[in-house]
Write an enzyme that holds these catalytic residues in place. Structure first.
Site, PDB file in Angstrom:
ATOM      1  CG  HIS A  13      -0.154   0.175   2.530  1.00 20.78           C
ATOM      2  ND1 HIS A  13       0.580  -0.842   3.096  1.00 20.78           N
ATOM      3  CD2 HIS A  13       0.001   1.251   3.359  1.00 20.78           C
ATOM      4  CE1 HIS A  13       1.145  -0.426   4.208  1.00 20.78           C
ATOM      5  NE2 HIS A  13       0.810   0.851   4.388  1.00 20.78           N
TER       6      HIS A  13
ATOM      7  CG  ASP B 142       1.832   5.303   4.607  1.00 21.32           C
ATOM      8  OD1 ASP B 142       1.268   4.192   4.603  1.00 21.32           O
ATOM      9  OD2 ASP B 142       2.888   5.530   5.241  1.00 21.32           O
TER      10      ASP B 142
ATOM     11  CG  HIS C 214       5.128   1.172   2.622  1.00 17.50           C
ATOM     12  ND1 HIS C 214       4.573   2.284   2.022  1.00 17.50           N
ATOM     13  CD2 HIS C 214       4.568   1.123   3.856  1.00 17.50           C
ATOM     14  CE1 HIS C 214       3.740   2.884   2.852  1.00 17.50           C
ATOM     15  NE2 HIS C 214       3.704   2.187   3.967  1.00 17.50           N
TER      16      HIS C 214
ATOM     17  NE  ARG D 140       9.257  -4.502  11.541  1.00 12.04           N
ATOM     18  CZ  ARG D 140       8.488  -3.514  11.071  1.00 12.04           C
ATOM     19  NH1 ARG D 140       7.167  -3.614  11.136  1.00 12.04           N
ATOM     20  NH2 ARG D 140       9.035  -2.440  10.523  1.00 12.04           N
TER      21      ARG D 140
END
Length: 339
Positions: free
Chosen positions: A218, A220, A274, A283
């Protein structure tokens, strides 16, 4: 309170990751492999204290749309405190976290990222989205001990906003957009109504990390996004190359441009595609999203110098209209505003 069986919450409530030994079929993604980072190709690293930083930032925005930023002025302790609070949040029992669940028509709260509703395959992710003060969420998560979370989150957001504005000044100068024409700069109380969000992300350890994704590919919907992450997992797409891993740098932040900057720059700056891959280890990341006020008209014509012979590639669109388009059409939203 919502329960995982509620169909209206199907794309909001995360999987109880502690209860599974393998990746469920509904989480399986077909992936293209990332290139190896030892090929020597990696995103730029920019020192904000370097006298050449503005020039390097502009070059990175034209060629990558993303860069590491060091010497940015955000104390390491504040970044570590936010990660510590995020860890405390995501370590809560699932029933407790669901007390802060995002409503089906809402933007803030606990759950999978809002873009999940556009995908039939699920993501290996849970998060808390915060707009403004975190107090409403914190009070239901920790009824008797919420103030520390609020204080740390508020401090971090203040510092992120100041840094985002410093970066936007560099971008707007390069684009010949007068700051005085943008009425939401230098507004500590955000009286102009900028759409500012802090996203706390958890990507739990995955038993089969190559079969799923933490976040789907996607771009941002922001002017700039500032990310803090100490563990690898983020990948960016480079035209002609493929997916490239972004390896964290000690104390550096990751800055990527969003769709609004691509529109403002008439396509000169890249809104980077990304994704986040799943990992066998836990994470965390913290993303700060700076968006203009909902009624702000985003247009290449804000520039006093489009360049000789250049015409606007995109029509003027309010931030709200574009956000609505993106929420329905994801990456196809650009094609709907092209001239």
């Amino acid at each position: 309170m919502a329960t995982p069986s509620d169909q209206t919450y199907k794309h909001i409530i995360p999987l109880d990751f502690n209860s599974v030994k393998s990746v469920p079929d509904s989480f399986v993604w077909l992936q293209s492999n990332a290139i190896q980072s030892d090929d020597g190709l990696s995103i730029p690293v920019i020192d904000l204290m370097d006298p050449n930083a503005p020039k390097l930032i502009v070059e990175a925005c034209e060629t990558w749309g993303v860069f590491h930023l060091k010497d940015h002025g955000i104390p390491t302790k504040i970044m570590e405190d936010v990660e510590s609070e995020a860890r405390k949040l995501f370590d809560l029992p699932i029933d407790q976290k669901l007390k802060a669940v995002r409503s089906p028509d809402g933007q803030s709260g606990y759950g999978i990222v809002p873009m999940q509703s556009l995908f039939s395959t699920f993501m290996w992710h849970e998060g808390l989205t915060i707009f403004g003060s975190a107090i409403d969420h914190a009070k239901v998560l920790w009824p008797n001990d919420y103030q520390q979370f609020c204080d740390i989150i508020d401090d971090y957001q203040r510092q992120m906003k100041a840094l985002a504005e410093k970066l936007m000044r560099v971008l707007f100068k390069a684009l010949s957009i007068p700051v005085e024409d943008v009425n939401w700069f230098d507004d500590p109380t955000n009286s102009s109504g900028c759409n500012l969000a802090l996203q706390l992300n958890s990507y739990p350890p995955c038993p089969e990390p190559t079969r799923t994704l933490g976040l789907a590919p996607h771009t941002d919907t922001s002017v700039v996004t500032i990310l803090r992450a100490k563990t690898s997992g983020l990948q960016v797409f480079k035209d002609g190359v493929g997916w490239i891993p972004v390896e964290p740098k000690p104390d550096a932040l990751i800055v990527n441009l969003g769709d609004f900057t691509r529109i403002l720059s008439n396509g000169r700056f890249i809104s980077v595609l990304h994704r986040v891959v799943a990992k066998p280890i836990q994470r965390y990341s913290m993303g700060y999203f700076f968006r203009p006020p909902m009624d702000f008209a985003v247009s290449p014509l804000l520039s006093k110098d489009l360049g000789q012979g250049h015409v606007p590639r995109y029509r003027s669109v309010t931030a709200k209209e574009y956000l609505d388009l993106k929420a329905k059409h994801l990456e196809k939203a650009f094609s709907l505003i092209e001239n």
